[in-house]
Scaffold this motif. Sequence first.
Motif, PDB file in Angstrom:
ATOM      1  N   ALA A 354      11.736  -7.579   0.299  1.00  0.00           N
ATOM      2  CA  ALA A 354      10.458  -7.551   1.004  1.00  0.00           C
ATOM      3  C   ALA A 354       9.280  -7.379   0.050  1.00  0.00           C
ATOM      4  O   ALA A 354       9.388  -6.757  -1.014  1.00  0.00           O
ATOM      5  CB  ALA A 354      10.465  -6.423   2.028  1.00  0.00           C
ATOM      6  N   LEU A 355       8.146  -7.941   0.469  1.00  0.00           N
ATOM      7  CA  LEU A 355       6.878  -7.779  -0.246  1.00  0.00           C
ATOM      8  C   LEU A 355       5.917  -7.023   0.665  1.00  0.00           C
ATOM      9  O   LEU A 355       4.982  -7.582   1.218  1.00  0.00           O
ATOM     10  CB  LEU A 355       6.283  -9.137  -0.633  1.00  0.00           C
ATOM     11  N   LEU A 356       6.168  -5.731   0.843  1.00  0.00           N
ATOM     12  CA  LEU A 356       5.355  -4.910   1.736  1.00  0.00           C
ATOM     13  C   LEU A 356       4.189  -4.256   1.010  1.00  0.00           C
ATOM     14  O   LEU A 356       3.180  -3.921   1.623  1.00  0.00           O
ATOM     15  CB  LEU A 356       6.219  -3.834   2.403  1.00  0.00           C
ATOM     16  N   SER A 357       4.341  -4.042  -0.293  1.00  0.00           N
ATOM     17  CA  SER A 357       3.247  -3.468  -1.062  1.00  0.00           C
ATOM     18  C   SER A 357       2.091  -4.457  -1.123  1.00  0.00           C
ATOM     19  O   SER A 357       2.307  -5.650  -1.343  1.00  0.00           O
ATOM     20  CB  SER A 357       3.735  -3.139  -2.475  1.00  0.00           C
ATOM     21  N   PRO A 358       0.863  -4.016  -0.905  1.00  0.00           N
ATOM     22  CA  PRO A 358      -0.272  -4.948  -0.906  1.00  0.00           C
ATOM     23  C   PRO A 358      -0.377  -5.728  -2.213  1.00  0.00           C
ATOM     24  O   PRO A 358      -0.349  -5.134  -3.296  1.00  0.00           O
ATOM     25  CB  PRO A 358      -1.485  -4.024  -0.724  1.00  0.00           C
ATOM     26  N   PRO A 359      -0.483  -7.057  -2.157  1.00  0.00           N
ATOM     27  CA  PRO A 359      -0.636  -7.840  -3.386  1.00  0.00           C
ATOM     28  C   PRO A 359      -2.017  -7.649  -4.002  1.00  0.00           C
ATOM     29  O   PRO A 359      -2.966  -7.263  -3.320  1.00  0.00           O
ATOM     30  CB  PRO A 359      -0.428  -9.281  -2.908  1.00  0.00           C
ATOM     31  N   LEU A 360      -2.108  -7.920  -5.285  1.00  0.00           N
ATOM     32  CA  LEU A 360      -3.368  -7.830  -6.023  1.00  0.00           C
ATOM     33  C   LEU A 360      -3.744  -9.207  -6.534  1.00  0.00           C
ATOM     34  O   LEU A 360      -2.873 -10.013  -6.874  1.00  0.00           O
ATOM     35  CB  LEU A 360      -3.236  -6.874  -7.208  1.00  0.00           C
ATOM     36  N   SER A 361      -5.038  -9.476  -6.600  1.00  0.00           N
ATOM     37  CA  SER A 361      -5.520 -10.776  -7.058  1.00  0.00           C
ATOM     38  C   SER A 361      -6.552 -10.594  -8.152  1.00  0.00           C
ATOM     39  O   SER A 361      -7.448  -9.767  -8.040  1.00  0.00           O
ATOM     40  CB  SER A 361      -6.139 -11.551  -5.883  1.00  0.00           C
ATOM     41  N   ARG A 362      -6.412 -11.396  -9.213  1.00  0.00           N
ATOM     42  CA  ARG A 362      -7.386 -11.385 -10.308  1.00  0.00           C
ATOM     43  C   ARG A 362      -7.313 -12.715 -11.055  1.00  0.00           C
ATOM     44  O   ARG A 362      -6.231 -13.125 -11.483  1.00  0.00           O
ATOM     45  CB  ARG A 362      -7.092 -10.212 -11.268  1.00  0.00           C
ATOM     46  N   ASP A 363      -8.437 -13.397 -11.178  1.00  0.00           N
ATOM     47  CA  ASP A 363      -8.519 -14.623 -11.978  1.00  0.00           C
ATOM     48  C   ASP A 363      -7.486 -15.668 -11.555  1.00  0.00           C
ATOM     49  O   ASP A 363      -6.788 -16.253 -12.398  1.00  0.00           O
ATOM     50  CB  ASP A 363      -8.347 -14.293 -13.469  1.00  0.00           C
ATOM     51  N   ASN A 364      -7.387 -15.916 -10.235  1.00  0.00           N
ATOM     52  CA  ASN A 364      -6.473 -16.917  -9.682  1.00  0.00           C
ATOM     53  C   ASN A 364      -4.995 -16.598  -9.917  1.00  0.00           C
ATOM     54  O   ASN A 364      -4.136 -17.477  -9.837  1.00  0.00           O
ATOM     55  CB  ASN A 364      -6.765 -18.311 -10.214  1.00  0.00           C
ATOM     56  N   VAL A 365      -4.708 -15.354 -10.213  1.00  0.00           N
ATOM     57  CA  VAL A 365      -3.328 -14.901 -10.374  1.00  0.00           C
ATOM     58  C   VAL A 365      -3.062 -13.805  -9.352  1.00  0.00           C
ATOM     59  O   VAL A 365      -3.881 -12.894  -9.170  1.00  0.00           O
ATOM     60  CB  VAL A 365      -3.045 -14.383 -11.801  1.00  0.00           C
ATOM     61  N   LEU A 366      -1.913 -13.904  -8.674  1.00  0.00           N
ATOM     62  CA  LEU A 366      -1.515 -12.931  -7.672  1.00  0.00           C
ATOM     63  C   LEU A 366      -0.412 -12.059  -8.258  1.00  0.00           C
ATOM     64  O   LEU A 366       0.565 -12.568  -8.818  1.00  0.00           O
ATOM     65  CB  LEU A 366      -1.002 -13.643  -6.415  1.00  0.00           C
ATOM     66  N   TYR A 367      -0.563 -10.750  -8.129  1.00  0.00           N
ATOM     67  CA  TYR A 367       0.431  -9.806  -8.627  1.00  0.00           C
ATOM     68  C   TYR A 367       1.114  -9.137  -7.432  1.00  0.00           C
ATOM     69  O   TYR A 367       0.444  -8.581  -6.557  1.00  0.00           O
ATOM     70  CB  TYR A 367      -0.219  -8.754  -9.526  1.00  0.00           C
ATOM     71  N   THR A 368       2.441  -9.206  -7.407  1.00  0.00           N
ATOM     72  CA  THR A 368       3.199  -8.650  -6.293  1.00  0.00           C
ATOM     73  C   THR A 368       4.248  -7.681  -6.811  1.00  0.00           C
ATOM     74  O   THR A 368       4.784  -7.848  -7.919  1.00  0.00           O
ATOM     75  CB  THR A 368       3.907  -9.756  -5.483  1.00  0.00           C
ATOM     76  N   LEU A 369       4.567  -6.672  -6.001  1.00  0.00           N
ATOM     77  CA  LEU A 369       5.641  -5.724  -6.302  1.00  0.00           C
ATOM     78  C   LEU A 369       6.585  -5.711  -5.122  1.00  0.00           C
ATOM     79  O   LEU A 369       6.209  -5.304  -4.021  1.00  0.00           O
ATOM     80  CB  LEU A 369       5.083  -4.321  -6.564  1.00  0.00           C
ATOM     81  N   SER A 370       7.796  -6.185  -5.315  1.00  0.00           N
ATOM     82  CA  SER A 370       8.764  -6.270  -4.222  1.00  0.00           C
ATOM     83  C   SER A 370       9.470  -4.943  -4.023  1.00  0.00           C
ATOM     84  O   SER A 370       9.419  -4.044  -4.873  1.00  0.00           O
ATOM     85  CB  SER A 370       9.791  -7.368  -4.507  1.00  0.00           C
ATOM     86  N   ASP A 371      10.169  -4.814  -2.908  1.00  0.00           N
ATOM     87  CA  ASP A 371      10.869  -3.575  -2.605  1.00  0.00           C
ATOM     88  C   ASP A 371      11.961  -3.255  -3.624  1.00  0.00           C
ATOM     89  O   ASP A 371      12.317  -2.087  -3.805  1.00  0.00           O
ATOM     90  CB  ASP A 371      11.480  -3.639  -1.196  1.00  0.00           C
ATOM     91  N   ASP A 372      12.524  -4.276  -4.278  1.00  0.00           N
ATOM     92  CA  ASP A 372      13.563  -4.004  -5.274  1.00  0.00           C
ATOM     93  C   ASP A 372      12.981  -3.696  -6.654  1.00  0.00           C
ATOM     94  O   ASP A 372      13.716  -3.508  -7.617  1.00  0.00           O
ATOM     95  CB  ASP A 372      14.576  -5.149  -5.356  1.00  0.00           C
ATOM     96  N   GLY A 373      11.642  -3.662  -6.755  1.00  0.00           N
ATOM     97  CA  GLY A 373      11.000  -3.264  -7.998  1.00  0.00           C
ATOM     98  C   GLY A 373      10.618  -4.396  -8.918  1.00  0.00           C
ATOM     99  O   GLY A 373      10.271  -4.150 -10.081  1.00  0.00           O
TER     100      GLY A 373
END
Length: 383
Positions: A354-373
Amino acid sequence: MSKLKSLGLLLLVGLLSGCGLWSSEEEIEPAELEPITAEYQLKKLWSAQVGSGLGEKYHQLQPALLSSRIFAVDYQGTVVAVERDSGKLVWKRELELPISGGVGIGNGRVLVSAYDGQLIALSALDGTEAWRTRLNSEATAPAQVASGLALVQTIDGQVSAFDSQSGELRWSYAAPEPLLTLRGDSAPLLTANRAYVGFSSGKLAALDLATGELIWESLVTLPEGRSELERIVDIDGSLLLDQGLIYAGSYQGRISAISESEGRRLWSSPLSTFRSLTQNGLNLFAVDAEGSVVAFSKRNGDELWKQEALYFRQVSSPTVLDGLVAVGDYEGYIHLLDPIDGHFAGRYRADSSALLSPPLSRDNVLYTLSDDGTLSALQLQKN
């Protein structure tokens, strides 16, 4: 945690898991994804492992960006700093404490909070511990840093301000809490001289940043209903500030625009949400309690569109990625929505968890943290 707080956690988990609270007959199936015509795609630039992930207690341990680095934490207390461009590990710190809130960043500090009520500050440069202090209760939202102060709100309704360099307590403010709340709190919104804080009572307060004195208080949502469950109106998502207006949303309540200077409510629209809001130009974007993504006019609160195809897919808080609205879901998908009418402009499965942690956006790049780390950097590309 009290029984009432535990019941609030049960309510939240029940809503998001799509399972009925009281019997299997009330189970709700998440929406199946329909095929789309993708106008955009995401390309994975890199991924890195953050400890053991987010655990099974519905953590939303959002990473934090600072300059060329991104900071993240797992539920067991592994804090890492990696390079934004490459994902290369800069430093790692093992706190060996179960984590409830993080990551806060600012004034050269990385802040995380533990289940036992500790607030720990590390050096953003190399991860060495700067200080730690005991909070009044557990904190689930990340600490916020400004003007040499680190502010954190705990689940008992108290806001505490600490010297960001030494950890010395400067002031605290306590607001009355309802009998029953969701398990969560919004992070304080800080300006040069004020702190704006949303509470489980549905109220928004403006505090003097230097002293903690109350400047004004405004009601985002009035609790309604006969039962304590019906009267839950927590403000759990992050607040937004733009051109003198504060935007806040509450569970079983409303989204409201409130004057920054005097706390006067200018407009409000029905919305039940425990997620953070985001904005793009003249519009606000929110995710409601059932997983629909909704757009509102910032001028008058009119609902502009509502995308209901993600019903009960445990949709994350939204973020704006080069004008598009991006959200994650429980199957590891990132959904890209057109900001004009809400149609799906792209979809990418970033992870199998799951991708429940809020994603972050900077300079057309999306940063995600999934439940498995798995911490990932995804670059937006047009087809």
